[in-house]
Design an enzyme around this catalytic site. Structure first.
Site, mmCIF file in Angstrom:
data_model
loop_
_atom_site.group_PDB
_atom_site.id
_atom_site.type_symbol
_atom_site.label_atom_id
_atom_site.label_comp_id
_atom_site.label_asym_id
_atom_site.label_seq_id
_atom_site.Cartn_x
_atom_site.Cartn_y
_atom_site.Cartn_z
ATOM 1 N N ARG A 31 -4.217 -6.795 12.915
ATOM 2 C CA ARG A 31 -5.078 -6.864 13.893
ATOM 3 C C ARG A 31 -4.744 -8.320 14.415
ATOM 4 O O ARG A 31 -4.611 -8.174 16.066
ATOM 5 C CB ARG A 31 -6.852 -6.896 13.372
ATOM 6 C CG ARG A 31 -7.587 -4.876 13.460
ATOM 7 C CD ARG A 31 -8.339 -5.880 13.046
ATOM 8 N NE ARG A 31 -7.998 -6.571 11.189
ATOM 9 C CZ ARG A 31 -9.423 -6.715 10.596
ATOM 10 N NH1 ARG A 31 -10.980 -5.852 10.614
ATOM 11 N NH2 ARG A 31 -9.165 -7.029 9.309
ATOM 12 N N ARG A 86 -4.757 3.341 1.097
ATOM 13 C CA ARG A 86 -6.271 3.873 0.192
ATOM 14 C C ARG A 86 -6.227 5.253 0.680
ATOM 15 O O ARG A 86 -5.658 5.387 2.086
ATOM 16 C CB ARG A 86 -7.405 3.373 1.034
ATOM 17 C CG ARG A 86 -7.567 2.223 0.453
ATOM 18 C CD ARG A 86 -8.678 2.746 -1.083
ATOM 19 N NE ARG A 86 -9.135 1.820 -2.437
ATOM 20 C CZ ARG A 86 -8.023 0.873 -3.362
ATOM 21 N NH1 ARG A 86 -6.987 1.082 -3.184
ATOM 22 N NH2 ARG A 86 -9.219 0.119 -3.998
ATOM 23 N N GLU A 135 -10.162 11.178 -4.625
ATOM 24 C CA GLU A 135 -9.507 10.480 -5.778
ATOM 25 C C GLU A 135 -9.954 10.664 -7.199
ATOM 26 O O GLU A 135 -11.479 11.098 -7.259
ATOM 27 C CB GLU A 135 -9.019 9.145 -6.595
ATOM 28 C CG GLU A 135 -7.594 8.681 -5.382
ATOM 29 C CD GLU A 135 -7.115 7.575 -4.945
ATOM 30 O OE1 GLU A 135 -7.341 6.976 -6.503
ATOM 31 O OE2 GLU A 135 -6.010 7.327 -4.083
ATOM 32 N N HIS A 137 -1.944 7.700 -8.034
ATOM 33 C CA HIS A 137 -2.597 6.149 -7.805
ATOM 34 C C HIS A 137 -2.403 5.139 -8.918
ATOM 35 O O HIS A 137 -2.942 4.792 -9.776
ATOM 36 C CB HIS A 137 -3.886 6.200 -7.808
ATOM 37 C CG HIS A 137 -4.379 4.835 -7.182
ATOM 38 N ND1 HIS A 137 -5.870 4.470 -6.590
ATOM 39 C CD2 HIS A 137 -4.131 3.558 -7.111
ATOM 40 C CE1 HIS A 137 -5.665 4.117 -5.765
ATOM 41 N NE2 HIS A 137 -5.043 2.583 -6.170
HETATM 42 O O1 A2R Z 1 -6.016 -6.618 10.614
HETATM 43 P P1 A2R Z 1 -5.884 -8.184 10.123
HETATM 44 O O2 A2R Z 1 -4.979 -9.451 10.882
HETATM 45 O O3 A2R Z 1 -6.868 -8.498 8.846
HETATM 46 O O4 A2R Z 1 -4.930 -7.790 8.115
HETATM 47 C C1 A2R Z 1 -5.133 -7.736 7.015
HETATM 48 C C2 A2R Z 1 -4.651 -5.589 7.467
HETATM 49 N N1 A2R Z 1 -5.730 -5.086 7.875
HETATM 50 C C3 A2R Z 1 -5.528 -4.227 9.305
HETATM 51 N N2 A2R Z 1 -4.561 -4.231 9.897
HETATM 52 C C4 A2R Z 1 -4.677 -2.993 10.959
HETATM 53 N N3 A2R Z 1 -5.906 -2.332 11.304
HETATM 54 C C5 A2R Z 1 -6.730 -2.746 10.232
HETATM 55 N N4 A2R Z 1 -8.085 -1.983 10.783
HETATM 56 C C6 A2R Z 1 -6.914 -3.739 9.152
HETATM 57 N N5 A2R Z 1 -7.827 -3.639 7.743
HETATM 58 C C7 A2R Z 1 -6.977 -4.730 7.707
HETATM 59 O O5 A2R Z 1 -4.250 -5.458 6.349
HETATM 60 C C8 A2R Z 1 -3.615 -7.612 6.092
HETATM 61 O O6 A2R Z 1 -2.354 -8.194 6.799
HETATM 62 C C9 A2R Z 1 -3.244 -6.107 5.599
HETATM 63 C C10 A2R Z 1 -4.477 -6.460 4.372
HETATM 64 O O7 A2R Z 1 -4.003 -7.644 3.569
HETATM 65 P P2 A2R Z 1 -4.782 -8.024 1.910
HETATM 66 O O8 A2R Z 1 -6.092 -8.104 2.599
HETATM 67 O O9 A2R Z 1 -3.910 -9.107 1.988
HETATM 68 O O10 A2R Z 1 -4.886 -6.943 1.170
HETATM 69 P P3 A2R Z 1 -3.582 -6.835 -0.724
HETATM 70 O O11 A2R Z 1 -3.461 -7.786 -1.144
HETATM 71 O O12 A2R Z 1 -2.099 -6.654 0.766
HETATM 72 O O13 A2R Z 1 -4.384 -5.355 -0.432
HETATM 73 C C11 A2R Z 1 -4.108 -4.335 0.722
HETATM 74 C C12 A2R Z 1 -5.217 -2.847 -0.015
HETATM 75 C C13 A2R Z 1 -5.864 -2.711 -0.961
HETATM 76 O O14 A2R Z 1 -7.289 -3.942 -0.208
HETATM 77 C C14 A2R Z 1 -6.174 -2.095 -1.551
HETATM 78 O O15 A2R Z 1 -6.327 -0.862 -1.175
HETATM 79 C C15 A2R Z 1 -4.546 -1.253 -1.731
HETATM 80 O O16 A2R Z 1 -3.946 -2.808 -1.089
HETATM 81 O O17 A2R Z 1 -4.022 -1.758 -2.982
#
Ligand code: A2R
Length: 320
Positions: free
Chosen positions: A176, A233, A262, A280
């Site tokens: 975003r 996810r 899952e 997973h």
């Molecule tokens: O959108 P931003 O600027 O907040 O970037 C975050 C992005 N993100 C999204 N991108 C597009 N549309 C959305 N609705 C959206 N929501 C979040 O996902 C950011 O670049 C990324 C998440 O990064 P982190 O918070 O550092 O999480 P991490 O540690 O990389 O883990 C990601 C996910 C976990 O939540 C588990 O579901 C899985 O990977 O293990």
């Protein structure tokens, strides 16, 4: 010596190291996963923390009067209602960073397995078919020359991107908010990115905003040479649409480590030759899961000892 004035609730299963380490410090109250069960009032009032791997029923948040902290096993904390926790002044923590490398490594493996069918090729050998029938068929897909778009360029997404650089693919991303100091092509929407690339990797958290964002419109935009990889996810995917897209050739293949419900995997996926499926396991090595377990415990112990946590989720009201 454990301090039995403090108790920690553990609904359902969790990594054994969490229990081993926790029991040196506090009393553990093991309960089944799901809605609250009967807990003696004297014990209930001593429960100040929860350690959870999976979904924490909101009933626990409402019925534990002295709950202060929920320590979530995993970086994704979609199983914990952070809004509800915040309403009750409860701190929520998770396990970021310690799993970045493992998940990124798995993503590369899953991507290669999806395009080059290595697991199936190994089965060909194991089943004696190499000798009896001849070489494994050439794979129609290759990683060479692909344009990869990553949805989510956070802690894990960046590690995936860095690992993909030496593979000489073109790299882009959608988040975003655009990331500073990153040279990869930025796309202002998932749809734009899907149109521009032939390989999509999803590593976004499971939130309301990411719920079923991968739908037929995105798969059509990705196109018939398209490869979809999901290590974020399963809730981000409209699985009806993905199954149809894989069946009718809207996209070429998918590699999935996560699923909508899952551990229930839609049987249609098992029938699809162009789906590469993992249960997973992205972070599931002994060293990485141990590090995650330690972080779950260290957040709890830090809180009980000094009202300090190491890795609160962004939405949490950390009181110091
Ligand atoms: O959108 P931003 O600027 O907040 O970037 C975050 C992005 N993100 C999204 N991108 C597009 N549309 C959305 N609705 C959206 N929501 C979040 O996902 C950011 O670049 C990324 C998440 O990064 P982190 O918070 O550092 O999480 P991490 O540690 O990389 O883990 C990601 C996910 C976990 O939540 C588990 O579901 C899985 O990977 O293990």
């Amino acid at each position: 010596m454990p301090d039995h004035s403090v108790a920690v609730l553990v609904p359902g299963r969790i990594h054994p190291r969490v229990l081993e380490r926790l029991k040196e410090h506090v009393e553990i109250v093991a309960v089944p996963m799901g809605a609250p069960t009967e807990v003696a009032p004297e014990l209930r009032d001593r429960i100040r923390g929860v350690a959870i791997s999976g979904v924490l029923d909101n009933g626990w948040i409402e019925s534990l009067p002295n709950l202060e902290i929920v320590s979530n096993f995993g970086v994704g904390y979609d199983g914990v209602d952070t809004k509800k926790a915040a309403e009750h002044g409860i701190v929520v923590t998770h396990t970021p960073d310690v799993l970045n490398d493992e998940v990124a490594d798995t993503t590369i493996a899953l991507l290669l397995n999806t395009v080059r069918q290595y697991p199936k090729a190994e089965n060909h050998l194991r089943e004696g078919r190499w000798k009896n029938e001849g070489p494994y068929p050439l794979t129609p897909l290759s990683l060479k020359g692909r344009k990869v778009g990553i949805l989510g360029l956070g802690r894990i997404g960046m590690e995936i991107a860095k690992r993909l650089e030496p593979f000489k693919v073109e790299l882009g991303y959608h988040t975003r908010s655009r990331r500073e100091g990153v040279d990869y092509t930025y796309y202002s929407s998932l749809k734009d990115m899907a149109e521009a690339v032939d390989t999509l990797i999803s590593v976004v958290p499971g939130t309301a905003a990411t719920h079923k964002i991968f739908d037929m419109e995105i798969f059509k935009a990705l196109g018939e040479n398209g490869v979809f990889i999901n290590v974020g996810r399963g809730t981000s995917v409209n699985e009806d649409h993905l199954i149809a897209a894989l069946k009718n050739g809207t996209i070429a293949a998918a590699g999935l480590d996560v699923f909508y419900d899952e551990p229930n995997v839609r049987p249609e996926f098992l029938e699809l030759a162009n789906a590469c499926l993992l249960p997973h396991v992205a972070s599931a090595s002994v060293p990485t899961r141990n590090a995650m377990a330690d972080l779950v415990v260290d957040n709890l112990i830090g809180w009980f000892k000094e009202k300090k946590v190491i890795s609160p989720v962004p939405e949490t009201p950390v009181k110091r």
